[in-house]
Scaffold this motif. Structure first.
Motif, PDB file in Angstrom:
ATOM      1  N   ASP A 200       0.850  -1.190   0.000  1.00 57.19           N
ATOM      2  CA  ASP A 200       0.000   0.000   0.000  1.00 57.19           C
ATOM      3  C   ASP A 200       0.889   1.246   0.000  1.00 57.19           C
ATOM      4  OD1 ASP A 200      -1.670   2.146   0.654  1.00 57.19           O
ATOM      5  OD2 ASP A 200      -2.933   0.944   1.989  1.00 57.19           O
ATOM      6  N   SER A 201       0.831   2.007  -1.078  1.00 55.86           N
ATOM      7  CA  SER A 201       1.560   3.273  -1.230  1.00 55.86           C
ATOM      8  C   SER A 201       3.079   3.103  -1.266  1.00 55.86           C
ATOM      9  CB  SER A 201       1.185   4.248  -0.103  1.00 55.86           C
ATOM     10  OG  SER A 201      -0.205   4.394   0.024  1.00 55.86           O
ATOM     11  N   PRO A 202       3.587   2.187  -2.115  1.00 55.96           N
ATOM     12  CA  PRO A 202       5.033   1.950  -2.158  1.00 55.96           C
ATOM     13  C   PRO A 202       5.764   2.940  -3.063  1.00 55.96           C
ATOM     14  CG  PRO A 202       3.952   0.504  -3.699  1.00 55.96           C
ATOM     15  CD  PRO A 202       2.849   1.298  -3.026  1.00 55.96           C
ATOM     16  N   TYR A 203       7.071   3.067  -2.832  1.00 56.98           N
ATOM     17  CA  TYR A 203       7.940   3.813  -3.739  1.00 56.98           C
ATOM     18  C   TYR A 203       8.833   2.830  -4.486  1.00 56.98           C
ATOM     19  CZ  TYR A 203      10.596   3.632   0.686  1.00 56.98           C
ATOM     20  OH  TYR A 203      11.176   3.237   1.874  1.00 56.98           O
ATOM     21  N   GLN A 204       9.391   3.297  -5.604  1.00 59.83           N
ATOM     22  CA  GLN A 204      10.179   2.409  -6.459  1.00 59.83           C
ATOM     23  C   GLN A 204      11.560   2.131  -5.882  1.00 59.83           C
ATOM     24  OE1 GLN A 204      10.290   3.690 -10.562  1.00 59.83           O
ATOM     25  NE2 GLN A 204       8.126   4.204 -10.558  1.00 59.83           N
ATOM     26  N   SER A 205      12.267   3.185  -5.492  1.00 56.36           N
ATOM     27  CA  SER A 205      13.592   3.029  -4.885  1.00 56.36           C
ATOM     28  C   SER A 205      13.808   4.211  -3.953  1.00 56.36           C
ATOM     29  CB  SER A 205      14.694   2.991  -5.942  1.00 56.36           C
ATOM     30  OG  SER A 205      14.927   4.281  -6.484  1.00 56.36           O
ATOM     31  N   VAL A 206      14.713   4.038  -3.008  1.00 55.71           N
ATOM     32  CA  VAL A 206      14.986   5.119  -2.066  1.00 55.71           C
ATOM     33  C   VAL A 206      15.637   6.295  -2.786  1.00 55.71           C
ATOM     34  CG1 VAL A 206      16.189   5.761   0.062  1.00 55.71           C
ATOM     35  CG2 VAL A 206      15.196   3.480  -0.168  1.00 55.71           C
ATOM     36  N   TYR A 207      16.551   6.005  -3.683  1.00 60.17           N
ATOM     37  CA  TYR A 207      17.216   7.078  -4.433  1.00 60.17           C
ATOM     38  C   TYR A 207      16.191   7.890  -5.221  1.00 60.17           C
ATOM     39  CZ  TYR A 207      20.627   9.500  -7.371  1.00 60.17           C
ATOM     40  OH  TYR A 207      21.371  10.480  -7.999  1.00 60.17           O
ATOM     41  N   GLN A 208      15.295   7.205  -5.895  1.00 59.09           N
ATOM     42  CA  GLN A 208      14.296   7.898  -6.707  1.00 59.09           C
ATOM     43  C   GLN A 208      13.345   8.723  -5.837  1.00 59.09           C
ATOM     44  OE1 GLN A 208      11.497   5.437  -8.838  1.00 59.09           O
ATOM     45  NE2 GLN A 208      11.393   6.884 -10.534  1.00 59.09           N
ATOM     46  N   LEU A 209      12.943   8.160  -4.680  1.00 57.80           N
ATOM     47  CA  LEU A 209      12.065   8.888  -3.768  1.00 57.80           C
ATOM     48  C   LEU A 209      12.754  10.144  -3.249  1.00 57.80           C
ATOM     49  CD1 LEU A 209       9.442   9.034  -2.043  1.00 57.80           C
ATOM     50  CD2 LEU A 209      10.691   7.762  -0.282  1.00 57.80           C
ATOM     51  N   PHE A 210      14.015  10.013  -2.857  1.00 55.16           N
ATOM     52  CA  PHE A 210      14.753  11.168  -2.352  1.00 55.16           C
ATOM     53  C   PHE A 210      14.962  12.219  -3.439  1.00 55.16           C
ATOM     54  CE2 PHE A 210      17.127   9.354   1.601  1.00 55.16           C
ATOM     55  CZ  PHE A 210      15.915   8.982   2.140  1.00 55.16           C
ATOM     56  N   ALA A 211      15.226  11.763  -4.666  1.00 55.93           N
ATOM     57  CA  ALA A 211      15.404  12.700  -5.774  1.00 55.93           C
ATOM     58  C   ALA A 211      14.122  13.504  -5.993  1.00 55.93           C
ATOM     59  CB  ALA A 211      15.793  11.950  -7.042  1.00 55.93           C
ATOM     60  N   TYR A 212      12.999  12.814  -5.937  1.00 55.23           N
ATOM     61  CA  TYR A 212      11.696  13.474  -6.093  1.00 55.23           C
ATOM     62  C   TYR A 212      11.469  14.490  -4.977  1.00 55.23           C
ATOM     63  CZ  TYR A 212       6.587  13.976  -5.849  1.00 55.23           C
ATOM     64  OH  TYR A 212       5.307  14.478  -5.764  1.00 55.23           O
ATOM     65  N   GLN A 213      11.735  14.091  -3.722  1.00 59.73           N
ATOM     66  CA  GLN A 213      11.502  14.982  -2.597  1.00 59.73           C
ATOM     67  C   GLN A 213      12.525  16.112  -2.538  1.00 59.73           C
ATOM     68  OE1 GLN A 213       8.955  15.163  -0.819  1.00 59.73           O
ATOM     69  NE2 GLN A 213       7.933  13.209  -1.173  1.00 59.73           N
ATOM     70  N   LEU A 214      13.755  15.855  -2.956  1.00 59.53           N
ATOM     71  CA  LEU A 214      14.784  16.898  -2.971  1.00 59.53           C
ATOM     72  C   LEU A 214      14.385  18.023  -3.920  1.00 59.53           C
ATOM     73  CD1 LEU A 214      17.591  17.280  -1.614  1.00 59.53           C
ATOM     74  CD2 LEU A 214      18.608  16.376  -3.706  1.00 59.53           C
ATOM     75  N   ASN A 215      13.813  17.646  -5.033  1.00 62.33           N
ATOM     76  CA  ASN A 215      13.342  18.647  -5.994  1.00 62.33           C
ATOM     77  C   ASN A 215      12.075  19.332  -5.500  1.00 62.33           C
ATOM     78  OD1 ASN A 215      13.138  19.948  -8.717  1.00 62.33           O
ATOM     79  ND2 ASN A 215      11.294  18.687  -8.807  1.00 62.33           N
ATOM     80  N   ARG A 216      11.153  18.553  -4.954  1.00 57.77           N
ATOM     81  CA  ARG A 216       9.851  19.101  -4.564  1.00 57.77           C
ATOM     82  C   ARG A 216       9.944  19.993  -3.324  1.00 57.77           C
ATOM     83  NH1 ARG A 216       4.830  18.165  -6.380  1.00 57.77           N
ATOM     84  NH2 ARG A 216       3.071  18.456  -4.957  1.00 57.77           N
ATOM     85  N   MET A 217      10.750  19.576  -2.349  1.00 55.16           N
ATOM     86  CA  MET A 217      10.808  20.298  -1.083  1.00 55.16           C
ATOM     87  C   MET A 217      11.900  21.362  -1.048  1.00 55.16           C
ATOM     88  SD  MET A 217      10.197  17.102   1.556  1.00 55.16           S
ATOM     89  CE  MET A 217      10.313  18.156   2.998  1.00 55.16           C
TER      90      MET A 217
END
Length: 328
Positions: A200-217
């Motif tokens: 339920d509500s998974p992410y693909q990889s930690v690197y990809q999740l952090f890259a997304y959040q680094l850009n968004r936040m």
């Protein structure tokens, strides 16, 4: 007037860049991975949920249910020497069904009682809710984001099947980081008792999740800051952000997987679950809930969620004795 030394300017700029990268790596490691409170998330609009969901999280009857249960506290030493703990509750009637419920980032085991109540009261399962390393009463000074936790999950499974019986049929059901954990485990040589996985509500990889959040936040590019943080994480926590990859794991999966995600999730984009579903090697299904943000699917459409889980399990578990009362 002194002539500008371009060599000195270049050296100065390179030095500033290197210092910024080192300082930034430590800053973001401490921000995201080092164990401790994460105040920066409290005002994150991507984690905003509906009033209905918040009321269930804070005041739902599942909280009273958890308080009334006589859980057995179980302990286990991880492969790298951490003391881990979790809560086991045998079903009211003998059953060969066991669900292991894995919580999300900064959560703790008993928060999965929201789902545990469903499995216990309506499906008649034995339930186990572990604290991930770095969370609750488990040891560890860092958060594993699912990667070292996948091996902990497998070891918990082995311990539990010795306790409940080798004929036990085990289900993994994870939320957010817990969903990534069960997916990362899917790529390993799982105990043969594991019959199905629900993410339920998974992410693909930690690197990809952090890259997304680094850009968004923070409006920063992933490279090279995240790559330097990757090296620091490997040195301090013993794992790499890039190897912590659920997308790669599910391409080796042999156990059926049900993906669940909110269509309005902006913290972990819905497209991540869709991509995971598309590349999963084993039998897979996906259930998307309209208007649900991160981790909201169960509350936003509880009857449909329960029905989907029940149908999925009935189709993948042998001699199922599952029965569900959606009138509750």
């Amino acid at each position: 007037m002194k002539k500008i030394s371009w060599k000195k300017v270049v050296v100065l700029l390179v030095t500033i860049f290197i210092v910024f990268q080192i300082a930034g790596s430590f800053f973001f490691y401490n921000l995201a991975i080092k164990r401790g409170p994460k105040d920066f998330l409290t005002s994150n609009t991507d984690l905003k949920v509906s009033a209905e969901t918040m009321d269930v999280f804070l005041n739902g009857d599942w909280l009273d249910w958890v308080d009334k249960q006589e859980f057995e506290e179980m302990q286990m030493t991880s492969r790298d020497g951490l003391e881990l703990m979790g809560y086991y509750l045998p079903a009211k009637q003998p059953t060969d069904k066991l669900v292991i419920l894995t919580h999300g980032y900064l959560g703790h085991a008993k928060q999965m009682g929201l789902y545990g109540q469903f499995y216990y009261e309506e499906l008649g399962y034995n339930i186990f809710m572990p604290n991930a390393r770095g969370h609750g009463k488990s040891g560890g000074d860092y958060y594993g984001f699912g990667w070292p936790d996948r091996l902990d999950l497998i070891d918990w499974t082995k311990l539990l099947t010795k306790k409940a019986g080798t004929n036990t049929q085990v289900i993994y059901h994870g939320l957010s980081m817990g969903a990534a954990t069960v997916l990362m485990a899917s790529g390993e040589n799982l105990p043969n008792q594991v019959k199905a996985i629900i993410a339920d509500s998974p992410y693909q990889s930690v690197y990809q999740l952090f890259a997304y959040q680094l850009n968004r936040m923070f409006h920063l590019p992933a490279f090279p800051l995240l790559d330097n943080m990757n090296l620091l994480t490997n040195a301090k926590a013993g794992y790499s952000l890039k190897e912590a990859d659920a997308l790669s794991a599910v391409q080796r999966a042999t156990v059926p997987i049900l993906y669940i995600h909110g269509n309005a999730d902006t913290f972990v984009p819905t497209d991540m679950a869709k991509k995971l579903y598309e590349v999963t090697e084993s039998d897979a299904d996906i259930f998307l809930v309209d208007d649900a943000n991160h981790g909201e699917a169960f509350v936003m459409d509880q009857e449909a969620y329960k029905r989907k889980v029940d149908d999925f399990l009935e189709s993948h578990l042998s001699t199922s004795n599952l029965s569900i009362d959606l009138s509750r």
